[in-house]
Scaffold this motif. Structure first.
Motif, PDB file in Angstrom:
ATOM      1  N   ASN A 221      40.473  11.573   4.081  1.00 44.64           N
ATOM      2  CA  ASN A 221      39.482  10.522   3.835  1.00 44.64           C
ATOM      3  C   ASN A 221      38.829  10.102   5.137  1.00 44.64           C
ATOM      4  O   ASN A 221      39.012   8.982   5.613  1.00 44.64           O
TER       5      ASN A 221
ATOM      6  N   LYS B 218      41.930  19.576  -2.903  1.00 37.80           N
ATOM      7  CA  LYS B 218      40.609  18.950  -2.936  1.00 37.80           C
ATOM      8  C   LYS B 218      40.789  17.429  -2.948  1.00 37.80           C
ATOM      9  O   LYS B 218      41.348  16.884  -3.892  1.00 37.80           O
ATOM     10  N   PRO B 219      40.342  16.752  -1.872  1.00 37.95           N
ATOM     11  CA  PRO B 219      40.621  15.324  -1.761  1.00 37.95           C
ATOM     12  C   PRO B 219      39.585  14.438  -2.437  1.00 37.95           C
ATOM     13  O   PRO B 219      38.402  14.789  -2.517  1.00 37.95           O
ATOM     14  N   LEU B 220      40.071  13.287  -2.910  1.00 39.47           N
ATOM     15  CA  LEU B 220      39.188  12.272  -3.477  1.00 39.47           C
ATOM     16  C   LEU B 220      39.594  10.905  -2.968  1.00 39.47           C
ATOM     17  O   LEU B 220      40.782  10.623  -2.833  1.00 39.47           O
ATOM     18  N   ALA B 221      38.592  10.040  -2.759  1.00 41.09           N
ATOM     19  CA  ALA B 221      38.866   8.683  -2.319  1.00 41.09           C
ATOM     20  C   ALA B 221      38.105   7.694  -3.200  1.00 41.09           C
ATOM     21  O   ALA B 221      37.229   8.087  -3.962  1.00 41.09           O
ATOM     22  N   GLU B 222      38.447   6.398  -3.027  1.00 41.33           N
ATOM     23  CA  GLU B 222      37.902   5.279  -3.830  1.00 41.33           C
ATOM     24  C   GLU B 222      38.615   5.221  -5.179  1.00 41.33           C
ATOM     25  O   GLU B 222      38.472   6.108  -6.035  1.00 41.33           O
TER      26      GLU B 222
ATOM     27  N   VAL C  37      36.785   5.878  -8.525  1.00 43.38           N
ATOM     28  CA  VAL C  37      36.344   7.281  -8.608  1.00 43.38           C
ATOM     29  C   VAL C  37      37.543   8.158  -8.978  1.00 43.38           C
ATOM     30  O   VAL C  37      37.456   9.025  -9.851  1.00 43.38           O
TER      31      VAL C  37
ATOM     32  N   GLU D 225      38.610   7.791 -12.690  1.00 40.54           N
ATOM     33  CA  GLU D 225      37.773   8.530 -13.639  1.00 40.54           C
ATOM     34  C   GLU D 225      38.069  10.025 -13.554  1.00 40.54           C
ATOM     35  O   GLU D 225      38.088  10.717 -14.571  1.00 40.54           O
ATOM     36  N   TYR D 226      38.322  10.517 -12.344  1.00 39.35           N
ATOM     37  CA  TYR D 226      38.660  11.935 -12.184  1.00 39.35           C
ATOM     38  C   TYR D 226      39.968  12.268 -12.906  1.00 39.35           C
ATOM     39  O   TYR D 226      40.059  13.251 -13.648  1.00 39.35           O
TER      40      TYR D 226
ATOM     41  N   GLU E  89      39.398  12.418 -16.591  1.00 39.76           N
ATOM     42  CA  GLU E  89      38.661  13.588 -17.077  1.00 39.76           C
ATOM     43  C   GLU E  89      39.484  14.874 -16.971  1.00 39.76           C
ATOM     44  O   GLU E  89      39.212  15.842 -17.661  1.00 39.76           O
TER      45      GLU E  89
ATOM     46  N   ARG F 133      31.867   2.962 -22.450  1.00 40.62           N
ATOM     47  CA  ARG F 133      32.198   3.449 -21.105  1.00 40.62           C
ATOM     48  C   ARG F 133      31.423   2.649 -20.060  1.00 40.62           C
ATOM     49  O   ARG F 133      31.972   2.248 -19.028  1.00 40.62           O
ATOM     50  N   ALA F 134      30.146   2.415 -20.349  1.00 37.11           N
ATOM     51  CA  ALA F 134      29.316   1.637 -19.423  1.00 37.11           C
ATOM     52  C   ALA F 134      29.893   0.233 -19.274  1.00 37.11           C
ATOM     53  O   ALA F 134      29.930  -0.327 -18.176  1.00 37.11           O
TER      54      ALA F 134
ATOM     55  N   ARG G 154      32.985   0.342 -17.053  1.00 35.05           N
ATOM     56  CA  ARG G 154      32.577   0.516 -15.648  1.00 35.05           C
ATOM     57  C   ARG G 154      32.006  -0.775 -15.114  1.00 35.05           C
ATOM     58  O   ARG G 154      32.247  -1.168 -13.970  1.00 35.05           O
TER      59      ARG G 154
ATOM     60  N   LYS H 257      33.629  -2.831 -11.934  1.00 40.46           N
ATOM     61  CA  LYS H 257      32.799  -3.095 -10.760  1.00 40.46           C
ATOM     62  C   LYS H 257      32.718  -4.596 -10.495  1.00 40.46           C
ATOM     63  O   LYS H 257      32.758  -5.049  -9.346  1.00 40.46           O
TER      64      LYS H 257
ATOM     65  N   ILE I 275      25.515   2.396 -13.077  1.00 41.41           N
ATOM     66  CA  ILE I 275      26.191   2.468 -14.374  1.00 41.41           C
ATOM     67  C   ILE I 275      25.168   2.855 -15.438  1.00 41.41           C
ATOM     68  O   ILE I 275      25.439   3.688 -16.315  1.00 41.41           O
TER      69      ILE I 275
ATOM     70  N   TYR J 279      35.716  17.540 -10.529  1.00 41.61           N
ATOM     71  CA  TYR J 279      35.818  17.280  -9.096  1.00 41.61           C
ATOM     72  C   TYR J 279      34.449  17.030  -8.492  1.00 41.61           C
ATOM     73  O   TYR J 279      34.249  16.092  -7.718  1.00 41.61           O
TER      74      TYR J 279
ATOM     75  N   ALA K 114      33.246  13.693  -9.480  1.00 35.81           N
ATOM     76  CA  ALA K 114      33.888  12.645  -8.691  1.00 35.81           C
ATOM     77  C   ALA K 114      33.256  12.547  -7.304  1.00 35.81           C
ATOM     78  O   ALA K 114      33.042  11.451  -6.778  1.00 35.81           O
ATOM     79  N   GLN K 115      32.968  13.687  -6.707  1.00 34.81           N
ATOM     80  CA  GLN K 115      32.304  13.691  -5.404  1.00 34.81           C
ATOM     81  C   GLN K 115      30.946  13.005  -5.491  1.00 34.81           C
ATOM     82  O   GLN K 115      30.558  12.227  -4.614  1.00 34.81           O
TER      83      GLN K 115
ATOM     84  N   ARG L  86      30.061  10.710  -7.613  1.00 33.47           N
ATOM     85  CA  ARG L  86      30.291   9.269  -7.775  1.00 33.47           C
ATOM     86  C   ARG L  86      30.691   8.645  -6.447  1.00 33.47           C
ATOM     87  O   ARG L  86      30.283   7.535  -6.108  1.00 33.47           O
ATOM     88  N   PHE L  87      31.503   9.363  -5.669  1.00 31.46           N
ATOM     89  CA  PHE L  87      31.930   8.870  -4.365  1.00 31.46           C
ATOM     90  C   PHE L  87      30.719   8.620  -3.477  1.00 31.46           C
ATOM     91  O   PHE L  87      30.586   7.567  -2.843  1.00 31.46           O
TER      92      PHE L  87
END
Lengths: 226, 222
Positions: free
Chosen positions: A51, A65-69, A72, A75-76, A79, A94-95, A98, A102, B69, B90, B93-94, B96-97
């Motif tokens: 990160n 494969k990295p993800l942050a937040e 986010v 949701e990943y 899915e 869904r909206a 979210r 937020k 949104i 993936y 997600a990227q 969205r990030f």
């Protein structure tokens, strides 16, 4: 039990509500992962590599494969691992999920922190008013549901984890009464459902350590203001 | 049954522009309603009671608030054409990030540049250039952030980028990022060639006047 989806690494830090959101989601879905506990005052090389933009927890690494937040990542996860869905299928719902997640991050949590950590009385009072407003919106949104997600924990419940667990400890330390059964009965009832959920309660930080952290911080802030 | 789509918006809003672009990319017919932000309509206050802000997308009477949104909502509902988010989780997600980065980090830096002066502004400019460089790196040699087609991150960024450019061009604000971010400049030009983008842009002169007025009101300029 989740099927084999490859290697999952999770970088968390015990007291971080954002990291715990992801940890709870991983557990709810029964995902096997390697846990890396970070000291946020002494971040590991690995965390900084995965990160580089924010240098924060939580980080999820799936097959390198990295993800942050946190939102986010949630949701990943939702899915990729379809069991125990955190978000509904309908686009409008869904909206809405979210939107409230937020709202918690952008409006609610900052208001709570302002109320708790500001020494200046006027600013603090503003923080308290903003906190009440924010919590009232959540009270209305929750309405008579068991969880924000309905019968099961969803994205908004995870986003609101701070309110359920961190806030009651915090308010006691700093002398506030933001979340109570009297003021917000529905939200209060929800907080009890959430923290007592069999998976959630195994994945929350120890209370005394968290309170200790809050007490130390409060002491240093009030000392500095004198 | 025909869809009824209404957009509550304001001509200068970069957030509204995101929705205008997304709706245009999807070929969605909608009714545009201009809001006077100094005198908000009862409709706006009723449909977005929490934030009282535009844009608000109203689809068959139901409001969707918060621009990113709403863009995701548009992408999910009108999913037959011009996908804005990739189908791979993936890559999604990227996207969205980076859209989150645009809204939070980049947006905050931009706000600081606009609402400060003197030394504070110089510091803000430096931070802003770092943001631009990071985005430039992210874009790389791709035509768009999403690859070959306009996508979520492009839609998130292009209105804010255009706002910054208008201010830089018409004002004396020299950020100095241009020579460091040639790919972004090329990217912006490419986006502006798309009908969905240039038709959604505010009038640049009117826009600059508005920015100047805002700065005067804050006591930042004479």
């Amino acid at each position: 039990m989740a099927a084999d989806y490859g290697e999952v690494k999770f970088f968390g830090a015990g007291g971080s509500p954002f990291a715990r959101r992801v940890q709870i989601a991983l557990k709810l879905k029964g995902i096997q992962y390697q846990h890396f506990e970070e000291d946020i005052f002494n971040k590991s090389e690995l965390l900084l590599k995965y990160n580089p933009v924010h240098k924060k927890v939580p980080v999820l690494v799936h097959n390198e494969k990295p993800l942050a937040e946190s939102l986010v990542i949630l949701e990943y996860i939702d899915e990729t691992w379809k069991n125990y869905p955190l978000l509904p299928q309908d686009p409008y719902q869904r909206a809405s999920a979210r939107f409230w997640s937020k709202f918690i991050d952008d409006k609610c949590l900052p208001a709570l922190w302002k109320a708790a950590w500001t020494v200046d009385e006027k600013e603090r009072e503003k923080g308290v008013v903003e906190s009440y407003e924010a919590l009232q919106y959540l009270e209305n949104e929750l309405n008579d549901k068991k969880f924000f997600g309905g019968e099961t924990i969803g994205l908004v419940d995870l986003a609101a984890n701070y309110i359920a667990f961190w806030l009651p400890l915090l308010q006691e330390v700093v002398g506030l009464n933001l979340l109570s059964n009297e003021k917000f009965p529905k939200l209060y009832a929800w907080s009890q459902e959430f923290v007592n959920h069999p998976v959630v309660k195994e994945n929350l930080p120890p209370k005394d350590r968290l309170s200790g952290f809050f007490r130390a911080r409060y002491a240093s802030i009030t000392a500095n203001s004198k | 049954m025909a869809d009824e789509v209404v957009l509550l918006d304001s001509w200068a809003s970069p957030f509204g522009m995101r929705l205008r672009i997304a709706l245009a990319e999807k070929g969605v017919k909608y009714e545009y309603k201009e809001e006077d932000l100094s005198n908000k309509s009862p409709l706006l206050l009723q449909l977005n009671p929490v934030h009282k802000k535009i844009p608000v997308l109203i689809h068959n009477g139901k409001p969707v608030c918060e621009s990113l949104i709403a863009v995701q909502y548009i992408d999910e509902v009108w999913n037959q054409k011009s996908p804005l988010l990739p189908s791979d989780p993936y890559q999604k997600a990227q996207a969205r990030f980076w859209a989150d980065y645009v809204d939070n980090k980049f947006g905050d830096c931009l706000r600081k540049v606009f609402t400060s002066k003197g030394e504070e502004q110089e510091a803000a400019k430096k931070e802003f250039i770092d943001c631009l460089k990071l985005l430039e790196e992210q874009l790389g040699d791709k035509p768009y952030f999403g690859g070959d087609n306009l996508s979520f991150v492009d839609v998130a960024l292009v209105p804010l980028y255009s706002l910054f450019k208008a201010f830089e061009t018409f004002g004396n604000l020299n950020i100095g990022g241009d020579h460091q971010c040639p790919k972004l400049i090329a990217w912006a030009k490419r986006c502006l060639q798309r009908e969905s983008v240039f038709k959604s842009m505010p009038d640049q002169h009117k826009f600059y006047d508005l920015i100047c007025e805002n700065r005067r009101k804050r006591g930042l300029d004479q």
